[in-house]
Design a protein around this motif. Structure first.
Motif, PDB file in Angstrom:
ATOM      1  N   ASP A 501      38.214  39.391  57.155  1.00 27.88           N
ATOM      2  CA  ASP A 501      38.999  38.286  56.861  1.00 27.88           C
ATOM      3  C   ASP A 501      38.991  37.875  55.354  1.00 27.88           C
ATOM      4  N   ALA A 502      37.829  38.178  54.854  1.00 27.47           N
ATOM      5  CA  ALA A 502      37.823  38.097  53.374  1.00 27.47           C
ATOM      6  C   ALA A 502      38.793  38.768  52.456  1.00 27.47           C
ATOM      7  N   TYR A 503      38.759  40.123  52.682  1.00 31.60           N
ATOM      8  CA  TYR A 503      39.443  41.060  52.186  1.00 31.60           C
ATOM      9  C   TYR A 503      41.140  40.656  52.549  1.00 31.60           C
ATOM     10  N   GLU A 504      41.389  40.320  53.792  1.00 33.15           N
ATOM     11  CA  GLU A 504      42.865  39.975  54.109  1.00 33.15           C
ATOM     12  C   GLU A 504      43.172  38.724  53.185  1.00 33.15           C
ATOM     13  N   ARG A 505      42.288  38.020  52.736  1.00 32.00           N
ATOM     14  CA  ARG A 505      42.694  36.821  51.897  1.00 32.00           C
ATOM     15  C   ARG A 505      42.893  37.325  50.457  1.00 32.00           C
ATOM     16  N   GLY A 506      42.580  38.535  50.233  1.00 30.95           N
ATOM     17  CA  GLY A 506      42.746  38.785  48.704  1.00 30.95           C
ATOM     18  C   GLY A 506      41.526  39.089  47.897  1.00 30.95           C
ATOM     19  N   LEU A 507      40.264  38.813  48.742  1.00 32.05           N
ATOM     20  CA  LEU A 507      38.941  38.757  47.936  1.00 32.05           C
ATOM     21  C   LEU A 507      38.716  40.146  47.659  1.00 32.05           C
ATOM     22  N   ASN A 508      37.935  40.422  46.429  1.00 30.28           N
ATOM     23  CA  ASN A 508      37.277  41.807  46.049  1.00 30.28           C
ATOM     24  C   ASN A 508      35.931  41.774  46.688  1.00 30.28           C
ATOM     25  N   GLY A 509      35.291  42.987  46.564  1.00 32.96           N
ATOM     26  CA  GLY A 509      33.893  43.122  47.242  1.00 32.96           C
ATOM     27  C   GLY A 509      32.891  42.168  46.944  1.00 32.96           C
ATOM     28  N   LYS A 510      32.833  41.824  45.581  1.00 31.55           N
ATOM     29  CA  LYS A 510      31.763  40.850  45.019  1.00 31.55           C
ATOM     30  C   LYS A 510      31.914  39.633  45.623  1.00 31.55           C
ATOM     31  N   GLN A 511      33.288  38.888  45.579  1.00 34.06           N
ATOM     32  CA  GLN A 511      33.787  37.802  46.090  1.00 34.06           C
ATOM     33  C   GLN A 511      33.525  37.774  47.818  1.00 34.06           C
ATOM     34  N   ALA A 512      33.870  38.832  48.264  1.00 32.71           N
ATOM     35  CA  ALA A 512      33.884  38.878  49.725  1.00 32.71           C
ATOM     36  C   ALA A 512      32.293  38.819  50.397  1.00 32.71           C
TER      37      ALA A 512
END
Length: 539
Positions: A501-512
């Motif tokens: 879900d985090a990556y689908e929202r455009g977050l990168n690895g650190k943010q996710a």
């Protein structure tokens, strides 16, 4: 200090400085503490009503008792990220503006800074293994994650059973288009005979205990896991998809593509017989062993630009000669090779069969056509592909500019639909049996919940008595896998889907990773996550 100075039995009797130093040593302090003690005792001798004052309360408390200061320290440490050190904390608390704001009179020592870090739950240790950094945000990896893997899961989203933090089912939509989908994540892990917990509470007078050198013999286990059923087992519990291998040159060898296919077929047999009411999806790591293509599969990587000049130099695909058991044929330690023709294809311009070799009735019978001729047959202009004004065969080392599609002949052929969409052997075999295959993006272990299953099992495995016996290694390893509660496995799946879900929202690895920790237990992140990242300085 006064007792040391006045007591006639004291070694420092009558020696003022020595008494102060002795008292400081008893407090595990140094010369500075001794000087402070001398000053305080002199004041106390002149006025017994004077007691030492600590601006932060009793001598047991620290500056961290000031919640505002503690919060400011935490924010500073968060900004430092992976570069936290006691020295940097000393420098931060030495800032004149900060000292004036909180009434700090002097700079803390390095040792005090280390104690502060410990109080704030930081530990000086090896970093725990998490998601890989090298390559995690590489362009091709992100492209596979965002445009292949996540969309592949998203298409199944309404038919996948999800669970709350207590492992209870969250109701699926009243109407779903198709059968319920069961996702089985696959992976392999190795258990070592001497892998045991080394840190424990030991009496200070305990003698040193010898332990075995090295990791000992190993055992590799490959298995599938789902949130619905746990490990892939038949309903009667008598058949498993699990494969056990003793890896090594002089043991069972290594897990290769033939083993992967055999295990996949075994799993498919169990599912077809015991779980036919579901649609099944296998998810594998993006490893070459899993993605192996047929030996004669289309590939433009090593093709010559033009037709070879003679039959002796004709171009073929080289592959290993296999024994009856599907393993490479080896003589004197060398793999035996053979040359075969690359497979035929379908011309995407005409939808007609296209052979990459000239027919037997041609003036060059059986010769490889070359990339130029193959593209000409597909409608490309010969003049633009050869001659002085034509394109070169390939860019240096085939490292074309990012986004380039027609910079060289090899890149053009490489991007042709039939060349770009060659399926792996695993995909072809499983899709023929009605099972869809998804490959995880590289370096994204956080998206595979079975990785946490291995970690949980190994934590239990390390609590067993140490043994070099292979039967005990297998017994303890298998027992630890069976002791993972289903509710725990479901939580691991929830965590993996939270990253999706985090990556689908455009977050990168650190943010996710930050968002996943903050919303632990949630399957999806809140709509306000981007604003929260910005407030936290993570945007």
């Amino acid at each position: 200090m006064l007792a040391n100075y006045t007591d006639k039995l004291s070694f420092t009797h009558g020696h003022w400085a020595a008494s102060s130093l002795q008292s400081a040593v008893s407090l595990r302090r140094g010369r500075y503490c001794a000087r402070v003690l001398r000053r305080l005792v002199r004041a106390f001798i002149l006025d017994h009503t004077i007691l030492p004052l600590n601006p932060y309360g009793s001598w047991n408390t620290t500056m961290l008792e000031n919640e505002d200061l503690a919060e400011e320290i935490k924010l500073h440490l968060q900004e430092l990220g992976d570069n936290i050190s006691a020295e940097k904390l000393v420098i931060f608390l030495s800032d004149p503006a900060l000292k004036d704001k909180y009434g700090l009179s002097r700079t803390i020592s390095l040792r005090t800074a280390q104690r502060y870090l410990n109080s704030l739950e930081f530990r000086w240790q090896e970093a725990k293994k998490g998601q890989f950094v090298d390559g995690h945000e590489r362009a091709d990896v992100v492209n596979h994650r965002d445009h292949i893997y996540i969309p592949g899961l998203k298409r199944l989203k309404d038919r996948i059973q999800t669970y709350d933090r207590d492992g209870k089912e969250i109701a699926l939509p009243a109407f779903i288009n198709g059968r319920k989908v069961i996702i089985w994540f696959h992976d392999e892990s190795i258990f070592y005979a001497h892998d045991r917990r080394r840190k424990m509470w030991i009496h200070k007078d305990a003698t040193a205990k010898p332990y075995r050198k090295g990791e000992g013999v190993s055992l590799m286990i490959a298995d599938f896991v789902s949130a619905e059923f746990g490990w892939l087992v038949s309903r009667d519990g008598k058949r498993r998809a699990r494969e056990i291998l003793r890896p090594g040159k002089n043991r069972d060898g290594y897990f290769d593509n033939a083993d992967i296919l055999r295990q996949a077929n075994k799993a498919a047999d169990i599912l077809a017989e015991d779980y036919p009411e579901y649609e099944h999806v296998f998810v594998y790591d993006n490893a070459t062993t899993h993605r192996k293509r047929p030996d004669d599969a289309l590939s433009a990587r090593h093709m010559p630009k033009n037709t070879p000049s003679s039959p002796d130099s004709n171009w073929f695909v080289t592959r290993n000669v296999l024994n009856a058991d599907g393993k490479p044929h080896v003589i004197d330690g060398k793999y035996q090779k053979e040359k075969i023709r690359m497979c035929d294809t379908v011309n995407p311009m005409t939808d007609e069969p296209q052979s990459l070799y000239f027919p037997e009735d041609d003036h060059q019978p059986g010769m490889f056509k070359g990339m130029v001729e193959i593209l000409v047959e597909r409608g490309f202009e010969r003049e633009k592909l050869e001659g002085r004004s034509g394109l070169k065969a390939e860019c240096k080392n085939f490292k074309c500019a990012e986004g380039a599609k027609d910079c060289c002949i090899r890149r053009i052929l490489f991007n042709q639909p039939d060349f770009a969409e060659v399926k792996s052997i695993l995909e072809s075999v499983m899709e023929a049996r009605g099972i869809r295959i998804l490959f995880l993006p590289k370096f994204h272990c956080e998206l595979n919940p079975i990785e946490q299953c291995w970690g949980y099992a190994k934590r239990l495995y390390r609590l067993n008595p140490e043994s070099s016996k292979e039967d005990k290694l297998e017994e303890y390893a298998l027992d630890s896998l069976e002791r993972i509660p289903l509710v725990t496995i479901r939580r691991f799946f929830t965590r993996a889907f939270r990253f999706v879900d985090a990556y689908e929202r455009g977050l990168n690895g650190k943010q996710a990773a930050w968002a996943s920790r903050k919303y632990r237990g949630h399957r999806v992140l809140p709509e306000s996550i981007l604003d929260e990242l910005e407030k936290a300085g993570m945007a």
